[in-house]
Design a protein around this motif. Structure first.
Motif: not given
Length: 557
Positions: A342, A344, A346, A385-387, A389, A406, A427-428, A443, A445
């Motif tokens: 995933r 994401t 922000q 934010p938008i996540t 997959d 994006w 970004l994550q 994770r 970042d």
């Protein structure tokens, strides 16, 4: 005999074919299975046979095992010990990767913990510098997840494979259901002893044939397949719902899970429920590979189900292709480096996300709001934010990067630099890193920043971003041609398909461009041929393995 000598364990030579490996495994597995052989030594031999089959029946792991036998280390265990002792160093960006990801089998006697593949998050802003915008302005960010340049150790996990197959009346034509059942039988030949198979057939109701069954239950599955016949209409939600009930009850993080959905028709009245179920699959960490067979299935729906869940959608032209398609899914699952990925974003104040498009491993629209007029639609674009997959990242050189484009909207009233830098957002990335016996969530970042252009000049679009936008635009034209064709607007469909061919030619792929041009020509002739050619072009562009990486590398030569 050393335990790592897998060919000797199966009584074969290193030149044995895949079919010979399967046959030897079947015979020996029954001979040493604890249910049939009470000798304590038989249990150990059964484990070794299973491990040998696990490594040698998967092309990726067999290739590395063979290399280990030929190389300076006399057996696979030595190769593993060397790999586990190697310290992973900082690597370059995935887009600079020049070599394939190496996979190493664990070997029957190895006790060292497997090395988690190293995944890297890299970001390419659309422009290297920014001038303060004076009006609502589009800005692009290309984000990629991929393995580092260091060799990754891959320890294939057992599968939790769910096949969800349409059995409606239309599946009788052209022996579609017969070929689907043959493809299931072929998959049974390729399952390892620890793999799980869920098998659901559906029309307007679902029938669960197998719920997390192993190869030991093959006889019952074969009998059920023999008794299946076409009936009723197509209701995809019934099949997906029953399948997710099975998977949710297990939720085994020790297995690599996916759903393969096959249909040849349009589902009616349950589209919203299908969308809900795709989101449910995503939340379980299970992607959907949606296969449409023939020309009369709902492309928009299947494309959306796949995009929501982080899976892929594709076109199956002929029923006899099903066996290869199912096998392709299994091979990709066995080469999983990271699952449930995933990403994401922000955005910072003054930045809104207008559109997100997955570029690799396949092209898919995952989020969009209308942006034809930036000034008119700025207020309608959500803040926050938008996540998205991305499904799984596999250890193959042709599908080695997950990439997302994006499309952002910069608000001149708010968006401003600080200390000479524009901050776009944070970004994550999260993903599940498989390991033998389980795995863990990891994770990454990264802050996305772009320097201010103090000279007031507009910087050019970065080459990678430019090429990515060209591929995405070419695919969008093909999807639009499909929509026009469905509406009977063949002239419009031919026009946009021709434009797509030009974009693909500019991107450097003459083969895909020629296929799009053939579709454009067919749209002016035979109706049936035009549908087939349009779907060939659209789904070939969408799913061409490693397309983005291949063209990017070619442009840099």
């Amino acid at each position: 005999m050393m335990q790592s000598d897998f060919y000797s364990a199966l009584g074969l030579s290193p030149s044995a074919s895949l079919e010979e490996i399967r046959q030897a495994y079947r015979v020996l597995a029954r001979q040493y299975h604890p249910d049939f052989n009470p000798d304590p030594a038989a249990a150990e031999q059964f484990k070794l046979i299973g491990e040998a089959y696990r490594v040698l029946s998967t092309p990726q792991t067999r290739a590395v095992y063979d290399q280990a036998l030929r190389g300076p280390y006399p057996n696979a265990n030595a190769a593993i010990q060397r790999a586990n002792a190697t310290q992973v160093r900082p690597a370059m960006r995935p887009r600079e990767t020049s070599g394939p990801v190496r996979t190493v089998p664990t070997g029957g006697a190895a006790t060292a913990a497997p090395v988690t593949p190293s995944i890297l998050l890299s970001v390419t802003p659309g422009q290297r510098t920014l001038t303060p915008p004076r009006e609502p302005t589009r800005f692009y960010v290309l984000a990629e997840l991929g393995p580092t340049r260091e060799a990754a150790v891959l320890d294939p996990l057992p599968l939790d494979l769910a096949l969800v197959i349409d059995r409606s009346s239309s599946m009788k034509k052209d022996a579609k259901l017969v070929e689907a059942k043959n493809a299931v039988r072929a998959i049974l030949d390729k399952l390892h002893i620890e793999d799980l198979l869920t098998l659901v057939f559906f029309d307007d109701r679902a029938e669960v044939i197998a719920d997390g069954e192993t190869v030991n239950g093959r006889a019952g599955i074969e009998t059920a397949l023999d008794n299946l016949s076409p009936r009723g209409g197509t209701e995809i939600a019934s099949g997906l719902s029953a399948t997710l009930d099975c998977l949710a009850a297990r939720k085994k993080r020790t297995h690599a899970a996916t759903i393969v959905l096959l249909t040849d028709g349009r589902t009616y009245g349950d589209e919203p429920r299908c969308i809900e179920l795709a989101a449910q699959a995503r939340n379980l960490g299970v992607s959907i590979t949606a296969l449409g067979m023939g020309t009369k299935w709902n492309r928009d729906l299947l494309d959306r189900l796949a995009a929501i869940s982080g899976g892929s959608s594709d076109y199956v032209e002929r029923p006899r292709e099903l066996q290869d398609r199912f096998e392709h899914v299994v091979q990709r699952l066995r080469a999983t480096l990271a699952a449930g990925m995933r990403l994401t974003l922000q955005p910072t104040e003054g930045v809104r996300i207008a559109r997100v498009t997955r570029l690799a491993p396949d092209i898919a629209e995952v989020f969009a709001v209308p942006t034809n007029s930036l000034a008119a639609t700025a207020a309608s674009i959500p803040v926050g934010p938008i996540t998205v997959d991305l499904g799984a990242l596999v250890g193959r050189p042709d599908v080695e990067v997950a990439a997302v484009m994006w499309e952002l909207l910069l608000d001149p009233a708010v968006f401003a630099p600080r200390a000479g830098m524009f901050e776009i957002g944070q970004l994550q990335a999260t993903y599940w890193a498989p390991r033998a016996g389980g795995g863990k969530i990891e994770r990454l970042d990264q802050v996305v920043q772009v320097p201010q252009n103090s000279a007031g000049q507009v910087a050019p679009i970065e080459p990678d971003v430019q090429m990515a936008l060209g591929l995405i635009t070419a695919y969008r034209f093909q999807a639009q041609a499909d929509q026009y064709m469905t509406q009977g607007k063949l002239a419009d469909a031919a026009r946009v398909m021709t434009t797509s061919a030009l974009r693909l030619q500019q991107a450097g792929d003459a083969t895909l461009a020629a296929q799009a041009q053939r579709a454009a020509q067919a749209l002016g002739g035979n109706a049936a041929q035009s549908v087939e050619e349009t779907l060939r072009a659209k789904y070939k562009t969408k799913n061409e393995a490693g397309l983005f990486n291949r063209l990017r590398h070619r442009h840099r030569l």
